[in-house]
Design a protein around this motif. Structure first.
Motif, PDB file in Angstrom:
ATOM      1  N   PHE A 258      26.830 -85.734 -22.952  1.00  0.00           N
ATOM      2  CA  PHE A 258      26.140 -85.087 -21.828  1.00  0.00           C
ATOM      3  C   PHE A 258      26.404 -85.888 -20.559  1.00  0.00           C
ATOM      4  O   PHE A 258      26.283 -87.110 -20.548  1.00  0.00           O
ATOM      5  CB  PHE A 258      24.635 -85.020 -22.105  1.00  0.00           C
ATOM      6  CG  PHE A 258      23.906 -84.091 -21.179  1.00  0.00           C
ATOM      7  CD1 PHE A 258      23.633 -82.784 -21.559  1.00  0.00           C
ATOM      8  CD2 PHE A 258      23.518 -84.519 -19.912  1.00  0.00           C
ATOM      9  CE1 PHE A 258      22.980 -81.916 -20.698  1.00  0.00           C
ATOM     10  CE2 PHE A 258      22.868 -83.653 -19.048  1.00  0.00           C
ATOM     11  CZ  PHE A 258      22.596 -82.354 -19.442  1.00  0.00           C
ATOM     12  N   SER A 259      26.695 -85.189 -19.477  1.00  0.00           N
ATOM     13  CA  SER A 259      26.859 -85.832 -18.165  1.00  0.00           C
ATOM     14  C   SER A 259      26.124 -84.985 -17.144  1.00  0.00           C
ATOM     15  O   SER A 259      26.504 -83.844 -16.893  1.00  0.00           O
ATOM     16  CB  SER A 259      28.347 -85.912 -17.822  1.00  0.00           C
ATOM     17  OG  SER A 259      28.493 -86.298 -16.469  1.00  0.00           O
ATOM     18  N   GLY A 260      25.052 -85.526 -16.591  1.00  0.00           N
ATOM     19  CA  GLY A 260      24.288 -84.741 -15.611  1.00  0.00           C
ATOM     20  C   GLY A 260      22.808 -85.025 -15.777  1.00  0.00           C
ATOM     21  O   GLY A 260      22.393 -86.166 -16.016  1.00  0.00           O
ATOM     22  N   LEU A 261      22.023 -83.967 -15.641  1.00  0.00           N
ATOM     23  CA  LEU A 261      20.559 -84.104 -15.706  1.00  0.00           C
ATOM     24  C   LEU A 261      20.068 -83.451 -16.990  1.00  0.00           C
ATOM     25  O   LEU A 261      20.197 -82.237 -17.150  1.00  0.00           O
ATOM     26  CB  LEU A 261      19.948 -83.427 -14.472  1.00  0.00           C
ATOM     27  CG  LEU A 261      18.487 -83.656 -14.092  1.00  0.00           C
ATOM     28  CD1 LEU A 261      17.502 -83.089 -15.127  1.00  0.00           C
ATOM     29  CD2 LEU A 261      18.172 -85.122 -13.871  1.00  0.00           C
ATOM     30  N   LEU A 262      19.533 -84.249 -17.872  1.00  0.00           N
ATOM     31  CA  LEU A 262      18.971 -83.723 -19.119  1.00  0.00           C
ATOM     32  C   LEU A 262      17.452 -83.667 -18.944  1.00  0.00           C
ATOM     33  O   LEU A 262      16.816 -84.689 -18.662  1.00  0.00           O
ATOM     34  CB  LEU A 262      19.376 -84.617 -20.297  1.00  0.00           C
ATOM     35  CG  LEU A 262      19.011 -84.152 -21.697  1.00  0.00           C
ATOM     36  CD1 LEU A 262      19.501 -82.734 -21.985  1.00  0.00           C
ATOM     37  CD2 LEU A 262      19.594 -85.113 -22.745  1.00  0.00           C
ATOM     38  N   TYR A 263      16.916 -82.481 -19.091  1.00  0.00           N
ATOM     39  CA  TYR A 263      15.505 -82.207 -18.779  1.00  0.00           C
ATOM     40  C   TYR A 263      14.793 -81.950 -20.102  1.00  0.00           C
ATOM     41  O   TYR A 263      15.099 -80.982 -20.781  1.00  0.00           O
ATOM     42  CB  TYR A 263      15.499 -81.008 -17.855  1.00  0.00           C
ATOM     43  CG  TYR A 263      14.251 -80.172 -17.646  1.00  0.00           C
ATOM     44  CD1 TYR A 263      13.147 -80.184 -18.493  1.00  0.00           C
ATOM     45  CD2 TYR A 263      14.197 -79.311 -16.563  1.00  0.00           C
ATOM     46  CE1 TYR A 263      12.053 -79.385 -18.262  1.00  0.00           C
ATOM     47  CE2 TYR A 263      13.101 -78.495 -16.330  1.00  0.00           C
ATOM     48  CZ  TYR A 263      12.037 -78.538 -17.195  1.00  0.00           C
ATOM     49  OH  TYR A 263      10.958 -77.731 -16.972  1.00  0.00           O
ATOM     50  N   ALA A 264      13.876 -82.846 -20.445  1.00  0.00           N
ATOM     51  CA  ALA A 264      13.083 -82.652 -21.651  1.00  0.00           C
ATOM     52  C   ALA A 264      11.752 -82.032 -21.259  1.00  0.00           C
ATOM     53  O   ALA A 264      10.972 -82.632 -20.516  1.00  0.00           O
ATOM     54  CB  ALA A 264      12.861 -83.987 -22.357  1.00  0.00           C
ATOM     55  N   GLY A 265      11.500 -80.821 -21.731  1.00  0.00           N
ATOM     56  CA  GLY A 265      10.196 -80.181 -21.568  1.00  0.00           C
ATOM     57  C   GLY A 265       9.382 -80.535 -22.807  1.00  0.00           C
ATOM     58  O   GLY A 265       9.769 -80.217 -23.925  1.00  0.00           O
ATOM     59  N   LEU A 266       8.257 -81.229 -22.610  1.00  0.00           N
ATOM     60  CA  LEU A 266       7.566 -81.860 -23.737  1.00  0.00           C
ATOM     61  C   LEU A 266       6.114 -81.421 -23.826  1.00  0.00           C
ATOM     62  O   LEU A 266       5.474 -81.140 -22.807  1.00  0.00           O
ATOM     63  CB  LEU A 266       7.586 -83.382 -23.542  1.00  0.00           C
ATOM     64  CG  LEU A 266       8.985 -83.971 -23.432  1.00  0.00           C
ATOM     65  CD1 LEU A 266       8.956 -85.281 -22.670  1.00  0.00           C
ATOM     66  CD2 LEU A 266       9.562 -84.172 -24.826  1.00  0.00           C
ATOM     67  N   ALA A 267       5.599 -81.389 -25.041  1.00  0.00           N
ATOM     68  CA  ALA A 267       4.156 -81.290 -25.256  1.00  0.00           C
ATOM     69  C   ALA A 267       3.712 -82.651 -25.787  1.00  0.00           C
ATOM     70  O   ALA A 267       4.314 -83.174 -26.726  1.00  0.00           O
ATOM     71  CB  ALA A 267       3.843 -80.191 -26.261  1.00  0.00           C
ATOM     72  N   LEU A 268       2.688 -83.208 -25.149  1.00  0.00           N
ATOM     73  CA  LEU A 268       2.174 -84.507 -25.596  1.00  0.00           C
ATOM     74  C   LEU A 268       1.023 -84.204 -26.559  1.00  0.00           C
ATOM     75  O   LEU A 268      -0.131 -84.080 -26.155  1.00  0.00           O
ATOM     76  CB  LEU A 268       1.744 -85.336 -24.388  1.00  0.00           C
ATOM     77  CG  LEU A 268       2.830 -85.493 -23.301  1.00  0.00           C
ATOM     78  CD1 LEU A 268       2.335 -86.317 -22.132  1.00  0.00           C
ATOM     79  CD2 LEU A 268       4.111 -86.096 -23.878  1.00  0.00           C
TER      80      LEU A 268
END
Ligand code: GLY
Length: 422
Positions: A258-268
């Motif tokens: 991966f090269s760029g912006l990795l966006y993790a959408g998370l539930a805590l």
């Protein structure tokens, strides 16, 4: 450095505003851009779905770096095409962008990486739908397996609503993804990733439902705030080690670094953090809030990511302030947004344009469902909220709507970290 930003949303306007203030940027262009980006950059017409056209604009304009904002061109290989033309590009190739483009691929990567996520079943035949629904308990989560700009998700306690949404997707030829519901506060963590080097930005929270108190249908996002006053200082690093680095390492192992912006959408959740979704680009509207607090010149970070030298950069420097962004949406958004309405009062500081264009008579008119977002900052979340809503006051767009409660529960101390993460 000559930088071309591809896209036309408030995310791209926010990126352009940051780049325009960066002394390392000698020339800035947006394609196709919007009425807001036109004030800070050169502008070129572009079909972002046409990779050859993206390369042609980058070549003709002699870009040193191309920053691709939206997911669709990334999933269809625009970054590969730009790199093949010998131009540095911020954004993953099509192989790694599948982390957003195919939820089934994302689940497979997370499973290999040992990263917690909701349990799921992909249904591609209506005859199998009821059996699959029977595996889950309310609330039901039904998603489009492909790209849907956030609007392909339905979360409902009513099995008939879930069934109808899944059947609608299947009728349109899209596999439906059924998922278990993840409880707990959500967080968006953006990370600059270059192979296995992972640099987190400030965690943020966005608001996907159209109405106050999280009512109504899901949208592309109606507002966001950052940082998270209810989270511990170590949250971002903890999430990198548990979630993002294992996924980046697994993508690298699969031969699609991966090269760029990795966006993790998370539930805590009470069991620890779990992934709701991964995206392969800056999130919208969180970017508008996150970049408002970034002190490090943005071009340096994007260029280092694109050229594989992120590990040589010092960690990003942040303001101690808070930021809030509020999205102004067109009448009828998300179902049937009305377009072509005149917008006034949208040239103030902090306004980031999305679905706007300048008409031949000079008026700025709406041309998308999410029309603009307004960013406010302040010493704490309450001050940032007050600033954002004050900046929104002069904006006029007939029939528009916005949420009035972005960040409000956090301001009131009603959001807390689950014990599992304290
Ligand atoms: N904030 C949601 C998204 O960018 O997909």
């Amino acid at each position: 450095m000559r930088i071309l930003v591809v896209g036309s949303g408030a995310r791209e306007h926010a990126i352009a505003v940051s780049l325009a203030q960066d002394p390392e940027v000698t020339a800035l262009a947006c394609a196709p851009g919007n009425a807001g980006t036109a004030a800070v950059s050169e502008q070129f017409g572009l079909d972002v779905g046409d990779n050859d056209a993206v390369v042609a604009v980058a070549r003709t304009w002699q870009a040193d770096l191309v920053v691709i904002g939206p997911e669709a061109p990334l999933v269809s290989g625009a970054a590969d095409a730009v790199r093949a033309a010998g131009i540095a590009c911020f954004g993953p190739g099509a192989g790694a962008a599948r982390i957003e483009g195919s939820k089934a691929f994302a689940k497979s990567v997370m499973s290999s990486a040992g990263v917690p996520t909701a349990s799921s079943v992909v249904v591609d035949n209506p005859a199998h739908l009821d059996t699959a629904l029977g595996v889950f308990t309310p609330p039901y989560v039904v998603k489009d397996d492909g790209l849907a700009a956030g609007k392909g998700v339905v979360v409902s306690d009513d099995v008939e609503v879930a069934r109808a949404h899944a059947l609608g997707l299947l009728d349109a030829g899209h596999p439906a993804l059924l998922e278990s519901f993840l409880d707990g506060p959500e967080a968006s963590l953006f990370c600059l990733v270059d192979g296995t080097t992972v640099v987190p930005l400030l965690p943020a929270q966005d608001f996907k439902r159209v109405g106050d108190d999280d009512t109504g249908p899901n949208t592309g996002g109606m507002g966001a705030y950052c940082p998270l006053p209810w989270a511990g200082a170590g949250l971002a690093d903890d999430l990198v080690e548990r979630i993002v680095r294992p996924v980046a390492t697994e993508l690298d192992r699969r031969g699609v670094p991966f090269s760029g912006l990795l966006y993790a959408g998370l539930a805590l959740t009470s069991q620890g953090p779990a992934v709701v979704e991964f995206n392969c680009r800056f999130g919208d509207p969180e970017t508008q809030a996150v970049l408002a607090l970034l002190r490090t010149p943005l071009a340096r970070l994007l260029h280092a990511t694109a050229t594989g030298t992120l590990a040589e950069q010092p960690p990003p420097d942040w303001s101690d302030d808070s930021a809030v962004t509020v999205v102004v949406a067109a009448e009828g958004y998300p179902a049937t947004p009305r377009l072509g309405d005149v917008i006034t009062g949208a040239d103030g500081d902090g306004v980031r344009h999305a679905g706007t264009r300048r008409r031949e008579d000079g008026a700025v008119v709406s041309c998308g469902g999410r029309v603009l977002s307004v960013v406010g900052t302040g010493a704490d979340l309450a001050a940032a909220r007050a600033d954002a809503y004050a900046r929104l006051e002069p904006v006029r767009l007939a029939g528009s709507h916005h949420r009035t409660d972005i960040g409000l529960r956090a301001e009131r101390g009603e959001v807390s970290m689950p014990v599992s993460l304290r």
